[in-house]
Design an enzyme around this catalytic site. Structure first.
Site, PDB file in Angstrom:
ATOM      1  N   HIS A  76       8.511 -51.152  12.568  1.00  0.00           N
ATOM      2  CA  HIS A  76       9.377 -51.762  13.776  1.00  0.00           C
ATOM      3  C   HIS A  76      10.436 -52.582  13.114  1.00  0.00           C
ATOM      4  O   HIS A  76      11.667 -52.563  13.424  1.00  0.00           O
ATOM      5  CB  HIS A  76       8.607 -52.525  14.847  1.00  0.00           C
ATOM      6  CG  HIS A  76       9.719 -53.017  15.870  1.00  0.00           C
ATOM      7  ND1 HIS A  76      10.075 -54.203  15.985  1.00  0.00           N
ATOM      8  CD2 HIS A  76      10.025 -52.326  17.082  1.00  0.00           C
ATOM      9  CE1 HIS A  76      10.541 -54.421  17.131  1.00  0.00           C
ATOM     10  NE2 HIS A  76      10.821 -53.107  17.762  1.00  0.00           N
ATOM     11  N   HIS A  77      10.205 -53.699  12.439  1.00  0.00           N
ATOM     12  CA  HIS A  77      11.154 -54.542  11.734  1.00  0.00           C
ATOM     13  C   HIS A  77      10.290 -55.206  10.843  1.00  0.00           C
ATOM     14  O   HIS A  77       9.109 -55.237  10.474  1.00  0.00           O
ATOM     15  CB  HIS A  77      11.696 -55.514  12.744  1.00  0.00           C
ATOM     16  CG  HIS A  77      10.941 -56.563  12.997  1.00  0.00           C
ATOM     17  ND1 HIS A  77      10.420 -56.750  14.225  1.00  0.00           N
ATOM     18  CD2 HIS A  77      10.407 -57.871  12.389  1.00  0.00           C
ATOM     19  CE1 HIS A  77       9.578 -57.946  14.325  1.00  0.00           C
ATOM     20  NE2 HIS A  77       9.791 -58.656  13.201  1.00  0.00           N
ATOM     21  N   GLN A 145       6.935 -59.896   5.762  1.00  0.00           N
ATOM     22  CA  GLN A 145       6.275 -59.661   7.219  1.00  0.00           C
ATOM     23  C   GLN A 145       6.747 -58.439   7.523  1.00  0.00           C
ATOM     24  O   GLN A 145       7.802 -58.309   7.823  1.00  0.00           O
ATOM     25  CB  GLN A 145       6.322 -60.774   8.009  1.00  0.00           C
ATOM     26  CG  GLN A 145       5.859 -60.570   9.537  1.00  0.00           C
ATOM     27  CD  GLN A 145       6.295 -61.513  10.563  1.00  0.00           C
ATOM     28  OE1 GLN A 145       7.476 -61.478  11.036  1.00  0.00           O
ATOM     29  NE2 GLN A 145       5.610 -62.426  11.001  1.00  0.00           N
ATOM     30  N   MET A 289      13.602 -59.179  23.116  1.00  0.00           N
ATOM     31  CA  MET A 289      14.119 -60.362  22.309  1.00  0.00           C
ATOM     32  C   MET A 289      15.590 -60.293  22.304  1.00  0.00           C
ATOM     33  O   MET A 289      16.150 -59.244  22.619  1.00  0.00           O
ATOM     34  CB  MET A 289      13.443 -60.101  20.804  1.00  0.00           C
ATOM     35  CG  MET A 289      11.951 -59.965  20.831  1.00  0.00           C
ATOM     36  SD  MET A 289      11.354 -59.935  18.901  1.00  0.00           S
ATOM     37  CE  MET A 289      11.789 -61.633  18.435  1.00  0.00           C
TER      38      MET A 289
END
Length: 445
Positions: A76-77, A145, A289
């Site tokens: 997703h990111h 991450q 977000m």
């Protein structure tokens, strides 16, 4: 007791986890360092997994370019952070579940962020992100991450990561990130919902903002950023981005020098039409977000390398947003489709054989009115039909490489009037890809 435990684990990892945290050597004959997830297996939807790489404590280095190895189908990111220390739940393994951005112990700063099959980023000349060593940098570890929106198919592992161009030659300017955030709360069945955040800059050393990346989830329609003058109440547009396009670092409207006392306003706009439930701010794919990552360069000796900011706007700031702040950029089905169905490898390319992987840095040749109609898919079509049509349009069109000064078009479809063909090409460049061409010419050449 909890703080003592965290400190103990952090001390243990810093001193005894070097076996799996060491920074890999550069590829032979290059300055390219490959950082990869070590074959991880997300255990649940919306899983956040981290892996860390320990830098040479005696060697100061500078990151000058980021390339991405990954796809939106898996990740997703992805965020690259520079950390003073790391905290893992299991020091015996090379990765750990790190929750929503809980990546480091001690000082932490974001170095890079990526989503939706975006291209990489090359910094301007004489600019680099400072890492490692015993000097001013407090970055002792690089932590990758990755947010996995969904679990992988059975038996598969993930190796998403980054290739970094790194030099040990000191740079004239250091690069940094100014992160601005807001917390959207979105009722159902609303055509327009805004989430605003305002920031008075606190840095005494000016920063020069040259590129930015916007981030929202599925409901986001447009994100805008303004430089605001509290004396005149005037605004100047810095950034207007569509969060559904590849989330690369695109250029600001010009370089903006901002310092202590200057103010920046961001606005994230959402549409919840067709959604029956309330949407709150959060890290999962079902939440929303509002993030704007502004990349800048500043004085290497006294500048600040990371800043984050986000306050509730006062009444005067609330009134300063222009009426067109909620208007998204023109539709671009090619980019919207690419953000979902980008090709295998999404590294920043410069050679003509691979440029087809990046509509951000190419021009396409439209094929008359029929192609125009195909690109502007009927709004009544389902999203699946719209995406499929746009992807098919990409496959049908030839693309060409954009060099430093000129754009050389590929073979066009037969057109009787050469003047009409030239006008179509110019309109395509100016209307749909001007910002991406500017980005390429300025930062990638």
């Amino acid at each position: 007791m909890y703080l003592w435990f965290v400190s103990f684990v952090a001390f243990y990892c810093v001193n005894f986890c070097d076996g799996y945290l060491q920074m890999p050597p550069p590829l032979p004959g290059t300055n390219t360092y490959q950082l990869r997830m070590p074959g991880v297996v997300p255990e649940r939807d919306d899983d956040y997994i981290c892996t860390a790489f320990k830098l040479d404590p005696e060697k100061e280095m500078y990151i000058t370019q980021f390339r991405v190895e990954g796809t939106a189908e898996r990740a997703h990111h992805m965020i690259l952070s520079g950390c003073a220390g790391v905290f893992t739940s299991s020091p015996d393994t090379p990765s750990w579940n790190c929750g929503s951005h809980a990546t480091c112990t001690g000082s932490t700063r974001i170095l890079y962020a990526w989503a939706k099959n975006a291209a990489g980023t090359r910094l301007p000349p004489s600019v680099g992100f400072r890492i490692g060593g015993t000097g001013k940098s407090r970055v002792k570890y690089l932590v990758v991450q990755v947010h996995y929106a969904t679990k992988l198919p059975p038996g598969e592992r993930d190796y998403t990561g980054l290739d970094l161009e790194i030099t040990s030659e000191p740079q004239k300017y250091i690069a940094g990130i100014l992160l601005m955030v807001a917390s959207p709360e979105i009722p159902p069945h609303q055509a327009v919902v805004n989430s605003d955040s305002c920031c008075p800059l606190d840095s005494t050393v000016p920063i020069n903002i040259f590129a930015a990346r916007v981030h929202a989830h599925a409901l986001g329609t447009v994100i805008t950023t303004y430089k605001y003058d509290p004396k005149t109440h005037g605004t100047e547009l810095m950034i207007k981005g569509n969060p559904q396009w590849p989330q690369a670092f695109y250029p600001t409207t010009r370089e903006f020098s901002v310092a202590k006392g200057d103010e920046i306003l961001i606005r994230c706009t959402y549409s919840s039409l067709g959604k029956d439930t309330y949407t709150r701010s959060g890290g999962s794919g079902a939440d929303e977000m509002c993030n704007v990552y502004m990349m800048y360069y500043t004085d290497a000796d006294n500048g600040t390398e990371f800043q984050s900011c986000g306050y509730v706007c006062n009444p005067e700031q609330d009134k300063a947003y222009p009426a067109d702040s909620i208007e998204p950029p023109p539709r671009n089905p090619v980019l919207e489709a690419y953000a979902i169905h980008g090709k295998r490898n999404h590294q920043l390319r410069t050679n003509s054989s691979d440029v087809e992987d990046h509509p951000e840095i190419i021009t396409q040749q439209r094929k008359g009115d029929a192609a125009e109609q195909k690109a502007n898919v009927d709004q009544s079509s389902s999203p699946q039909v719209a995406v499929a049509a746009a992807v098919q349009e990409v496959d049908n069109q030839r693309v060409v490489n954009v060099d430093k000064e000129t754009t050389t078009s590929s073979k066009s479809s037969p057109v009787a009037d050469e003047n009409d063909k030239a006008i179509q090409q110019q309109k395509q460049r100016e209307d749909n890809f001007w910002s991406f061409l500017f980005f390429y010419r300025r930062f990638l050449s």
